[in-house]
Design a protein around this motif. Structure first.
Motif, PDB file in Angstrom:
ATOM      1  N   LYS A  70       5.694   4.407   0.755  1.00 23.47           N
ATOM      2  CA  LYS A  70       6.515   5.638   1.431  1.00 23.47           C
ATOM      3  C   LYS A  70       7.197   5.444   2.522  1.00 23.47           C
ATOM      4  O   LYS A  70       8.484   6.325   2.648  1.00 23.47           O
ATOM      5  CB  LYS A  70       5.402   6.869   1.641  1.00 23.47           C
ATOM      6  N   SER A  71       7.138   4.875   3.396  1.00 24.30           N
ATOM      7  CA  SER A  71       7.886   4.254   4.594  1.00 24.30           C
ATOM      8  C   SER A  71       9.223   3.951   3.937  1.00 24.30           C
ATOM      9  O   SER A  71      10.322   3.977   4.619  1.00 24.30           O
ATOM     10  CB  SER A  71       7.165   3.487   5.512  1.00 24.30           C
ATOM     11  N   SER A  72       9.077   2.859   2.944  1.00 26.21           N
ATOM     12  CA  SER A  72      10.361   2.501   2.348  1.00 26.21           C
ATOM     13  C   SER A  72      11.343   3.440   1.881  1.00 26.21           C
ATOM     14  O   SER A  72      12.478   3.017   1.740  1.00 26.21           O
ATOM     15  CB  SER A  72       9.736   1.224   1.248  1.00 26.21           C
ATOM     16  N   ILE A  86       0.761  -1.089  -0.019  1.00 22.21           N
ATOM     17  CA  ILE A  86       0.035   0.066  -0.103  1.00 22.21           C
ATOM     18  C   ILE A  86       0.969   1.282   0.091  1.00 22.21           C
ATOM     19  O   ILE A  86       2.122   1.429   0.206  1.00 22.21           O
ATOM     20  CB  ILE A  86      -1.031  -0.067   1.320  1.00 22.21           C
ATOM     21  N   MET A  87       0.232   2.344  -0.474  1.00 23.85           N
ATOM     22  CA  MET A  87       0.964   3.686  -0.449  1.00 23.85           C
ATOM     23  C   MET A  87       1.881   3.831   0.892  1.00 23.85           C
ATOM     24  O   MET A  87       2.965   4.428   0.786  1.00 23.85           O
ATOM     25  CB  MET A  87       0.031   4.698  -0.865  1.00 23.85           C
ATOM     26  N   ALA A  88       1.249   3.666   1.911  1.00 22.55           N
ATOM     27  CA  ALA A  88       2.143   3.887   3.346  1.00 22.55           C
ATOM     28  C   ALA A  88       3.145   3.297   3.476  1.00 22.55           C
ATOM     29  O   ALA A  88       4.228   3.789   3.657  1.00 22.55           O
ATOM     30  CB  ALA A  88       1.119   3.940   4.448  1.00 22.55           C
ATOM     31  N   ASP A  89       3.147   2.023   3.148  1.00 29.29           N
ATOM     32  CA  ASP A  89       4.381   1.140   3.186  1.00 29.29           C
ATOM     33  C   ASP A  89       5.412   1.457   2.186  1.00 29.29           C
ATOM     34  O   ASP A  89       6.454   1.382   2.517  1.00 29.29           O
ATOM     35  CB  ASP A  89       3.955  -0.379   2.858  1.00 29.29           C
ATOM     36  N   SER A 114      12.664   5.386   3.524  1.00 32.24           N
ATOM     37  CA  SER A 114      13.782   5.755   4.601  1.00 32.24           C
ATOM     38  C   SER A 114      15.067   4.835   4.290  1.00 32.24           C
ATOM     39  O   SER A 114      15.924   4.931   4.962  1.00 32.24           O
ATOM     40  CB  SER A 114      13.160   6.045   5.922  1.00 32.24           C
ATOM     41  N   GLY A 163       2.258  10.987  -7.081  1.00 32.30           N
ATOM     42  CA  GLY A 163       1.128  10.197  -6.099  1.00 32.30           C
ATOM     43  C   GLY A 163       0.254   9.460  -7.104  1.00 32.30           C
ATOM     44  O   GLY A 163      -0.238   8.262  -6.632  1.00 32.30           O
ATOM     45  N   THR A 172       2.026   6.263  -8.591  1.00 32.51           N
ATOM     46  CA  THR A 172       2.615   5.210  -7.722  1.00 32.51           C
ATOM     47  C   THR A 172       1.094   4.581  -7.259  1.00 32.51           C
ATOM     48  O   THR A 172       1.231   3.332  -7.050  1.00 32.51           O
ATOM     49  CB  THR A 172       3.184   5.959  -6.550  1.00 32.51           C
ATOM     50  N   ALA A 173       0.229   5.256  -6.948  1.00 35.55           N
ATOM     51  CA  ALA A 173      -1.015   4.663  -6.538  1.00 35.55           C
ATOM     52  C   ALA A 173      -1.623   3.711  -7.677  1.00 35.55           C
ATOM     53  O   ALA A 173      -2.131   2.732  -7.269  1.00 35.55           O
ATOM     54  CB  ALA A 173      -2.097   5.728  -6.087  1.00 35.55           C
ATOM     55  N   TRP A 214      10.414   5.202  -6.941  1.00 37.15           N
ATOM     56  CA  TRP A 214      11.153   5.348  -5.667  1.00 37.15           C
ATOM     57  C   TRP A 214      12.270   6.289  -5.728  1.00 37.15           C
ATOM     58  O   TRP A 214      12.561   6.943  -4.815  1.00 37.15           O
ATOM     59  CB  TRP A 214      11.175   3.965  -5.033  1.00 37.15           C
TER      60      TRP A 214
END
Length: 99
Positions: A7-9, A2-5, A11, A87, A90-91, A27
């Motif tokens: 975006k978290s990646s 999912i998008m949150a994952d 880092s 966005g 990516t989505a 990415w």
């Protein structure tokens, strides 16, 4: 994923293993490495890679080249903020949209 994952990646030092090349390019673009992102999609075939390629050239300000890649992707030329386009693309890929 999912998008949150996704975006978290950002880092981390690299995209998650097994991420498709167009998503990997997005990415790297989000990480600020346009060159690496472009290198990934430059030789990829298919509409998804062409869409990312178009986005990258739009983000760099090369609108003529971007237009060519939007046509190759079968997509309208984007308008509005490039961040919003990132966005949307990516989505679409994360949701498995067919291009």
């Amino acid at each position: 994923m999912i998008m949150a994952d996704f975006k978290s990646s950002l880092s981390g030092p690299a995209p998650a293993p097994g991420v498709a090349p167009p998503l990997a390019a997005l990415w790297w673009a989000a990480k600020g490495d346009w060159g690496k992102a472009h290198a990934i999609v430059q030789d990829e075939e298919g509409a998804e890679a062409a869409w990312v390629h178009a986005y990258l050239h739009r983000a760099e300000g090369d609108l003529g080249n971007a237009g060519y890649w939007y046509r190759r992707a079968g997509r309208p030329v984007a308008s509005g903020p490039v961040e919003a386009e990132w966005g949307r693309i990516t989505a679409a890929f994360l949701q498995g949209e067919q291009t």
